[in-house]
Structure formats: structure tokens, C-alpha cells
Design an enzyme around this catalytic site. Sequence first.
Site, mmCIF file in Angstrom:
data_model
loop_
_atom_site.group_PDB
_atom_site.id
_atom_site.type_symbol
_atom_site.label_atom_id
_atom_site.label_comp_id
_atom_site.label_asym_id
_atom_site.label_seq_id
_atom_site.Cartn_x
_atom_site.Cartn_y
_atom_site.Cartn_z
ATOM 1 N N LYS A 1 0.847 -1.199 0.000
ATOM 2 C CA LYS A 1 0.000 0.000 0.000
ATOM 3 C C LYS A 1 0.884 1.251 0.000
ATOM 4 O O LYS A 1 1.904 1.305 0.684
ATOM 5 C CB LYS A 1 -0.880 -0.024 1.265
ATOM 6 C CG LYS A 1 -1.660 1.258 1.527
ATOM 7 C CD LYS A 1 -2.776 1.473 0.530
ATOM 8 C CE LYS A 1 -3.513 2.796 0.779
ATOM 9 N NZ LYS A 1 -4.421 3.142 -0.325
ATOM 10 N N CYS B 1 -2.480 9.744 -6.319
ATOM 11 C CA CYS B 1 -3.582 9.429 -5.395
ATOM 12 C C CYS B 1 -4.682 10.482 -5.566
ATOM 13 O O CYS B 1 -4.436 11.674 -5.380
ATOM 14 C CB CYS B 1 -3.124 9.397 -3.947
ATOM 15 S SG CYS B 1 -4.541 9.129 -2.850
HETATM 16 O O1 RRO Z 1 -5.723 5.521 -0.626
HETATM 17 C C1 RRO Z 1 -6.419 5.790 -1.611
HETATM 18 O O2 RRO Z 1 -7.559 6.277 -1.500
HETATM 19 C C2 RRO Z 1 -5.953 5.593 -2.969
HETATM 20 C C3 RRO Z 1 -4.672 5.738 -3.398
HETATM 21 BR BR1 RRO Z 1 -3.267 6.156 -2.270
HETATM 22 C C4 RRO Z 1 -4.385 5.601 -4.772
HETATM 23 O O3 RRO Z 1 -3.254 5.748 -5.248
HETATM 24 N N1 RRO Z 1 -5.374 5.296 -5.607
HETATM 25 C C5 RRO Z 1 -6.627 5.137 -5.163
HETATM 26 O O4 RRO Z 1 -7.529 4.877 -5.959
HETATM 27 N N2 RRO Z 1 -6.906 5.287 -3.857
#
Ligand code: RRO
Length: 323
Positions: free
Chosen positions: A45, A132
Site C-alpha cells: 500500500k 492518489c
Molecule cells: O488511498 C487511496 O484512496 C488511494 C490511493 Br493512495 C491511490 O493511489 N489510488 C486510489 O484509488 N486510492
Amino acid sequence: MRTKIGNVIFNSCIWNASGVWGTTVEEMSRLTDMPPDVCGAVVMKSCTKEPREGNIRPRVFVNNGFHHESLISVGLANRGWDYYIEATKQITDRPIFISEGGLAVGDDLAEFIGKVNDIQRNDILIEFNFSCPNVEGHPQVGYDYSLFQERIDFIRERIQKPWGLKLPPYHDPSQIHTITHSFLIPSVEKGLCFITCCNSMGSGMIVNTIAKKTVIAPNFGVGGIGGYPLKSIALGNVWRFFKILPGEISIIGCGGVSSGVDAMDLILAGASAVEIGTALYDDPRALVKINKTFEDLVMSLSPNNNIDQIRGTLTVEKQIDST
Ligand code: RRO
């Protein structure tokens, strides 16, 4: 089906997308329960210096209907980068991608890079998340050229591991040209060896009509769209990047893969590997079947069972004369 990114060899060219089965060590063990020739790598993650709770719940909606689709706004919930760096000690049988979430700057970003540089393994790759879509107040780096320049300059002067960028979906060819020529090509000599193409599509929404409600709570119900609705954009982005990127930069295709055919489409468009998010949400073992059908397809398309012979070999539909 083996593949190579930078100097790192993978026993399968298919693995999870960041954020799906990569937030805790327990989740990652569900991936490593499968052999490395099924799940070729573990992508962790995206992380920040300190742990983050992320956005309010519900923040994930997955529809496993005829097509898989998702709306996600986790908001970068993660355990903090020391946790992920430590977790690399527990996964030793396949390459790992550590993903930096895109919020760290200055000394903090330098600290992260210093720590990953110190990991004594040559099968660790660093993905810098430039896309993100779900942290309010932090625009996606991939859409902001001056932020892009600043960040990539900082990274490339310090990073010593093989590294790459997670990019957002682009909707205009000029974006792909600018990013390639201004940022990616000048970074090859500093070790940039992949782009992940692409993250979820921000500013999306799914509505529960009968309830007259959005399906997730954060940010007024708006988040990143994944799964089938993303597949065409991912394909178009991979194909366009493939046409202009130098061979040193591999493309990891991501978006809407839920079958061996979907995976093959991305390889035909130029991807060297494929990540799966939405279709693994409920069960990471969906990888087993996807991998098997993908391998069968490779065998029918390449006599030597080699995806290098298939990658990017799409042909473009010919013009027909109208009468
Ligand atoms: O954590 C998120 O909401 C998230 C991330 Br870091 C990302 O790179 N892509 C996404 O769809 N959600």
C-alpha cells in the site's frame, strides 16, 4: 510467465495493484500463499512517514456484477513507511514494490529514500505514487507539471534502487508527450525503469438510485473509479506510452483486468506486467484462474512461451475505402 523490469526478474508478470491486499502483513500473506509463478510480486500500500487512518467509512464500494467496478476513497490509510520497510524481511521469495504515497517532501522524502536505499536486496523496486486522487488538498502530482518536475528532480538525485512512477489516467495525448519527454526520458540515466499505468480515475461517483445516496462517504461521495470502466483508458494510455517510451522504461499495465484476456490486451498494448486491483478485492485467489487463462493464451500466441514476443504487437485497424 516470466518478465523483467530493470534488472529484476519476476516469475509471473501478474500481481496485485497497490492498495489491494498490501496494507498489512496479514493481507500480504494472502498473496504470498500463492507461488511466485502465480503472483509475481507483492505491491505494498502507498505509504506516508506516519501511519494514517485515512478517510471516513464507507470508503470502498466494489460491484462484482457482470463487470467488476469499484469506487474507492481510502485516503492513503497506511501503517507508516517503517512498517512496510520492516515487512520486506518477511517476504523473501519474490520481488516487492514499496510504494511512497506522494505526500512526503523535503527531509521526510529524503529520509524515505535513504531508508529504502539501505535495504540490502536487489529485488526491491520503489514506486512513487504521483496519482492518489483521494486526499483533499493534495492535487495529483501527475496532473501538475511544476509539482511533477520538482518531485522527480528530488527523487532522481537520491534514489539508488530501481524505481518508477504510478501515473494517473491521461486523457489528452499532449499530456503523455510532455510527461515522457520532459520527465521520464531524462530520468532513465538515474534508474527510472517503470511506470504503472494507471491509477484509478479520480472524481468518479457511483449512485444508489433507489436510496438516493452515494455509495461511499468521503469527499461528498466522490472517489477513484476502478475496474471495467477504467480498462479502455488504461489500454489507451499503455499503448500511447509504449509508442514513445525508450525500451529502458517498462510499463506495468493496471486497470480493469479481471481475466487472462484482459491481461493479454494490456501486454499486446505494450505492458511488460499487469496489476490487478478491483477483481481481487474479495478474493486474492482470483489470480490463480486469471494467471492460468493468461498462460494458455501466451502459449497459443507465442511458440516459445515468451511474452517479450507478444508485447506491443497490436496492429492498428486498417482504413477501408467507403463506396
Ligand atoms: O488511498 C487511496 O484512496 C488511494 C490511493 Br493512495 C491511490 O493511489 N489510488 C486510489 O484509488 N486510492
